[in-house]
Design an enzyme around this catalytic site. Structure first.
Site, PDB file in Angstrom:
ATOM      1  CE  LYS A  67      -4.614   0.810   0.831  1.00 37.00           C
ATOM      2  NZ  LYS A  67      -5.802  -0.034   0.656  1.00 37.00           N
ATOM      3  N   GLY A 104     -24.438   3.675   6.708  1.00 34.94           N
ATOM      4  CA  GLY A 104     -23.746   4.401   5.631  1.00 34.94           C
ATOM      5  C   GLY A 104     -24.289   3.940   4.294  1.00 34.94           C
ATOM      6  CB  VAL A 105     -26.890   4.637   2.015  1.00 36.40           C
ATOM      7  CG1 VAL A 105     -27.569   3.315   2.232  1.00 36.40           C
ATOM      8  CG2 VAL A 105     -27.481   5.706   2.894  1.00 36.40           C
ATOM      9  N   GLY A 106     -23.281   5.094   1.106  1.00 36.59           N
ATOM     10  CA  GLY A 106     -22.416   5.755   0.128  1.00 36.59           C
ATOM     11  C   GLY A 106     -22.288   4.921  -1.133  1.00 36.59           C
ATOM     12  CG  ASN A 107     -19.248   6.053  -3.943  1.00 37.99           C
ATOM     13  OD1 ASN A 107     -20.103   6.646  -4.593  1.00 37.99           O
ATOM     14  ND2 ASN A 107     -18.120   6.622  -3.553  1.00 37.99           N
ATOM     15  CB  VAL A 108     -19.703   0.067  -1.133  1.00 36.60           C
ATOM     16  CG1 VAL A 108     -19.969  -1.421  -1.014  1.00 36.60           C
ATOM     17  CG2 VAL A 108     -18.285   0.314  -1.635  1.00 36.60           C
ATOM     18  CB  ALA A 109     -23.999   1.163   1.467  1.00 36.27           C
ATOM     19  CE1 TYR A 110     -29.503   4.869  -3.896  1.00 39.84           C
ATOM     20  CE2 TYR A 110     -28.611   3.892  -5.907  1.00 39.84           C
ATOM     21  CZ  TYR A 110     -29.640   4.542  -5.231  1.00 39.84           C
ATOM     22  OH  TYR A 110     -30.815   4.833  -5.897  1.00 39.84           O
TER      23      TYR A 110
HETATM   24  N1  LIG Z   1     -15.221   1.520  -2.582  1.00 40.55           N
HETATM   25  C1  LIG Z   1     -14.729   0.295  -2.574  1.00 40.55           C
HETATM   26  O1  LIG Z   1     -14.608  -0.361  -3.622  1.00 40.55           O
HETATM   27  C2  LIG Z   1     -14.338  -0.353  -1.263  1.00 40.55           C
HETATM   28  C3  LIG Z   1     -13.576  -1.531  -1.276  1.00 40.55           C
HETATM   29  C4  LIG Z   1     -13.258  -2.141  -0.058  1.00 40.55           C
HETATM   30  C5  LIG Z   1     -13.689  -1.555   1.137  1.00 40.55           C
HETATM   31  N2  LIG Z   1     -14.426  -0.388   1.112  1.00 40.55           N
HETATM   32  C6  LIG Z   1     -14.867   0.184   2.397  1.00 40.55           C
HETATM   33  O2  LIG Z   1     -16.297   0.281   2.422  1.00 40.55           O
HETATM   34  C7  LIG Z   1     -16.708   1.450   3.156  1.00 40.55           C
HETATM   35  C8  LIG Z   1     -17.580   2.326   2.275  1.00 40.55           C
HETATM   36  O3  LIG Z   1     -16.853   2.711   1.138  1.00 40.55           O
HETATM   37  P1  LIG Z   1     -17.499   3.698   0.042  1.00 40.55           P
HETATM   38  O4  LIG Z   1     -16.554   3.682  -1.109  1.00 40.55           O
HETATM   39  O5  LIG Z   1     -18.926   3.376  -0.146  1.00 40.55           O
HETATM   40  O6  LIG Z   1     -17.358   5.076   0.809  1.00 40.55           O
HETATM   41  P2  LIG Z   1     -18.330   6.343   0.751  1.00 40.55           P
HETATM   42  O7  LIG Z   1     -17.573   7.461   1.349  1.00 40.55           O
HETATM   43  O8  LIG Z   1     -18.925   6.516  -0.601  1.00 40.55           O
HETATM   44  O9  LIG Z   1     -19.528   5.912   1.731  1.00 40.55           O
HETATM   45  C9  LIG Z   1     -19.449   5.941   3.116  1.00 40.55           C
HETATM   46  C10 LIG Z   1     -20.753   6.551   3.643  1.00 40.55           C
HETATM   47  O10 LIG Z   1     -20.735   6.450   5.056  1.00 40.55           O
HETATM   48  C11 LIG Z   1     -21.277   7.656   5.580  1.00 40.55           C
HETATM   49  N3  LIG Z   1     -20.846   7.835   6.969  1.00 40.55           N
HETATM   50  C12 LIG Z   1     -19.683   8.348   7.443  1.00 40.55           C
HETATM   51  N4  LIG Z   1     -19.680   8.356   8.778  1.00 40.55           N
HETATM   52  C13 LIG Z   1     -20.865   7.819   9.172  1.00 40.55           C
HETATM   53  C14 LIG Z   1     -21.462   7.556  10.430  1.00 40.55           C
HETATM   54  N5  LIG Z   1     -20.863   7.870  11.574  1.00 40.55           N
HETATM   55  N6  LIG Z   1     -22.687   6.979  10.461  1.00 40.55           N
HETATM   56  C15 LIG Z   1     -23.329   6.691   9.315  1.00 40.55           C
HETATM   57  N7  LIG Z   1     -22.824   6.931   8.086  1.00 40.55           N
HETATM   58  C16 LIG Z   1     -21.614   7.488   8.022  1.00 40.55           C
HETATM   59  C17 LIG Z   1     -20.781   8.723   4.638  1.00 40.55           C
HETATM   60  O11 LIG Z   1     -21.566   9.907   4.717  1.00 40.55           O
HETATM   61  C18 LIG Z   1     -20.913   8.016   3.282  1.00 40.55           C
HETATM   62  O12 LIG Z   1     -22.186   8.244   2.695  1.00 40.55           O
HETATM   63  C19 LIG Z   1     -15.407   2.101   3.621  1.00 40.55           C
HETATM   64  O13 LIG Z   1     -15.102   1.620   4.913  1.00 40.55           O
HETATM   65  C20 LIG Z   1     -14.364   1.593   2.633  1.00 40.55           C
HETATM   66  O14 LIG Z   1     -13.061   1.576   3.186  1.00 40.55           O
HETATM   67  C21 LIG Z   1     -14.762   0.216  -0.055  1.00 40.55           C
HETATM   68  C1  LIG Z   2      -6.709  -1.991  -4.921  1.00 41.13           C
HETATM   69  C2  LIG Z   2      -7.892  -1.283  -4.379  1.00 41.13           C
HETATM   70  C3  LIG Z   2      -9.070  -1.429  -5.254  1.00 41.13           C
HETATM   71  C4  LIG Z   2      -8.099  -1.720  -2.974  1.00 41.13           C
HETATM   72  C5  LIG Z   2      -9.280  -1.145  -2.228  1.00 41.13           C
HETATM   73  N1  LIG Z   2      -9.052   0.247  -1.890  1.00 41.13           N
HETATM   74  C6  LIG Z   2      -9.490  -1.994  -0.990  1.00 41.13           C
HETATM   75  O1  LIG Z   2      -9.347  -1.567   0.141  1.00 41.13           O
HETATM   76  O2  LIG Z   2      -9.820  -3.165  -1.130  1.00 41.13           O
END
Ligand SMILES: NC(=O)c1ccc[n+]([C@@H]2O[C@H](COP(=O)([O-])OP(=O)(O)OC[C@H]3O[C@@H](n4cnc5c(N)ncnc54)[C@H](O)[C@@H]3O)[C@@H](O)[C@H]2O)c1
Ligand SMILES: CC(C)C[C@H](N)C(=O)O
Length: 365
Positions: A80, A180-186
């Site tokens: 990383k 949390g309903v951000g990128n992944v959760a939506y």
């Molecule tokens: N994006 C990926 O492909 C990926 C891959 C592996 C792990 N993750 C993990 O998944 C999680 C979500 O990632 P993402 O990309 O959707 O991020 P994101 O920032 O799009 O979504 C996170 C959401 O959580 C909300 N949030 C923050 N603090 C909060 C709280 N105290 N209570 C409720 N909601 C809260 C934010 O407002 C946001 O909407 C992170 O922990 C990230 O490290 C993501």
């Molecule tokens: C290589 C990346 C897509 C890794 C991603 N940020 C994860 O935590 O899994």
């Protein structure tokens, strides 16, 4: 921090400190273990309180990638990078080009991708200097934004966890509390809604909550209320360390399955939920869809092949539950065991002598 002592005790291979005065680049590349292949892990850009904190974060995250990649069955090691700086104000093109040259200098030992604070555009700049980068733009054969694929993997892993807890992997009618309903959760909610699950959501962002209420008929609750909902499944998709002394007594769900990284505040919290009979899908396994997807770029990206691999998270989670039962250990320990055993097997199989151009046998007298 006693650096060598720390690296030795956690089996780190290499730490590379990169600085470029012109662009202001201050980057730390940590390579944890390359037994399985080159180290793949994203680049995080963040404002750290101290250089020591940045180094610790790089090391911790690199080790996490070793386990994530190994458990995902990828032939990749763990690494990383952290870049010290504010991703909103401190970026410039030269910074990422300079960083790309440092990566090129490692000659394939480390491959990067996006992480918190970095984007596809940043990867494209790195790509001007090196091919050891994934998550670049589509024109270079990229897999695009990993979040929807991460969500698909979480959905599959959640089904495997439901099967373990309820005897069926159907999520129809199940009540799922999503933090949390951000990128992944939506996108996760899209899959769950489609299957007929009932959703309870929370987020600090009111617009994100409203979007889920409008699209999926989700019930909105306050951020502190999410843990105590009468739900079948709790899906943490926001923050780390949310399984802790304060939240565990509130939980009513029989399953914990979500995308957030580092969900257990301490390992002991993994022991406690295991003793309570809660089925926990280990975070770095259930959220490995993103890295599985970007890793596919290394072979020339094929979306069908990548999604098939990501769907395999279901089987991996099942395998972890089987190890957990076989060895009578919590699932988070079983996941570590799965990763460690795979690395140990490959290390053993690669220990035999192999002649190459540097071998003493090929040196001309
Ligand atoms: N994006 C990926 O492909 C990926 C891959 C592996 C792990 N993750 C993990 O998944 C999680 C979500 O990632 P993402 O990309 O959707 O991020 P994101 O920032 O799009 O979504 C996170 C959401 O959580 C909300 N949030 C923050 N603090 C909060 C709280 N105290 N209570 C409720 N909601 C809260 C934010 O407002 C946001 O909407 C992170 O922990 C990230 O490290 C993501
Ligand atoms: C290589 C990346 C897509 C890794 C991603 N940020 C994860 O935590 O899994």
């Amino acid at each position: 921090m006693e650096l060598f002592k720390y690296m030795e005790s956690h089996d780190y291979e290499q730490l590379v400190i990169c600085q470029d005065k012109t662009s202001g680049l201050k980057a730390i590349i940590a390579i944890h273990d390359t037994t399985l292949g080159p180290a793949l892990g994203g680049t995080r850009m963040w404002t750290y309180a101290s250089e020591e904190e940045a180094i610790e974060d790089a090391l911790r995250l690199a080790k996490g990638m070793t386990y994530k990649n190994a458990a995902a069955g990828l032939n990749l090691g763990g690494g990383k990078t952290v870049i010290i700086g504010n991703p909103k104000t401190d970026k410039n093109d030269e910074m990422f080009r300079a960083f790309g040259r440092f990566i090129e200098g490692l000659n394939g030992r480390y491959i990067t991708a996006e992480d918190v604070g970095t984007t596809e555009e940043d990867m494209d700049l790195i790509h001007l200097e090196t091919d050891y980068v994934t998550g670049v733009s589509a024109e270079f054969g990229s897999s695009g934004n990993p979040s929807p694929v991460t969500a698909f993997g979480v959905y599959k892993g959640m089904k495997a966890a439901a099967k373990e807890a309820f005897g069926s992997d159907s999520l129809e009618g199940k009540v799922i509390a999503v933090q949390g309903v951000g990128n992944v959760a939506y996108t996760l909610c899209e899959h769950l809604h489609e299957e007929g699950a009932k959703l309870i959501v929370t987020d600090i962002n009111k617009e994100a909550v409203q979007r889920a209420v409008d699209a999926f008929g989700a019930i909105a609750v306050g951020t502190d209320e999410i843990y105590s909902q009468e739900a079948d499944i709790f899906a943490p998709c926001a923050l780390g360390a949310i399984i802790n002394d304060d939240t565990i007594p509130q939980l009513k769900a029989k399953v914990i399955a979500g995308s957030a990284n580092n969900q257990l505040k301490n390992p002991e919290h993994g022991d406690t939920i295991h003793e309570m009979g809660i089925v926990y899908a280990p975070d770095y396994v259930i959220n490995s869809g993103g890295v599985i997807n970007v890793a596919d770029e290394l072979a020339g990206y094929n979306s069908e092949r990548a999604l098939k691999r990501v769907a395999g998270i279901y089987d991996t989670i099942e395998k972890i539950f089987a190890i957990s039962k076989r060895d009578n250990i919590p699932s988070y320990v079983a996941a570590d065991r799965l990763a460690e055993e795979r690395i140990a097997r490959v290390a053993k199989s690669r220990s035999q002598f192999l002649q190459n151009e540097k071998s003493v046998l090929t040196q001309k007298k």
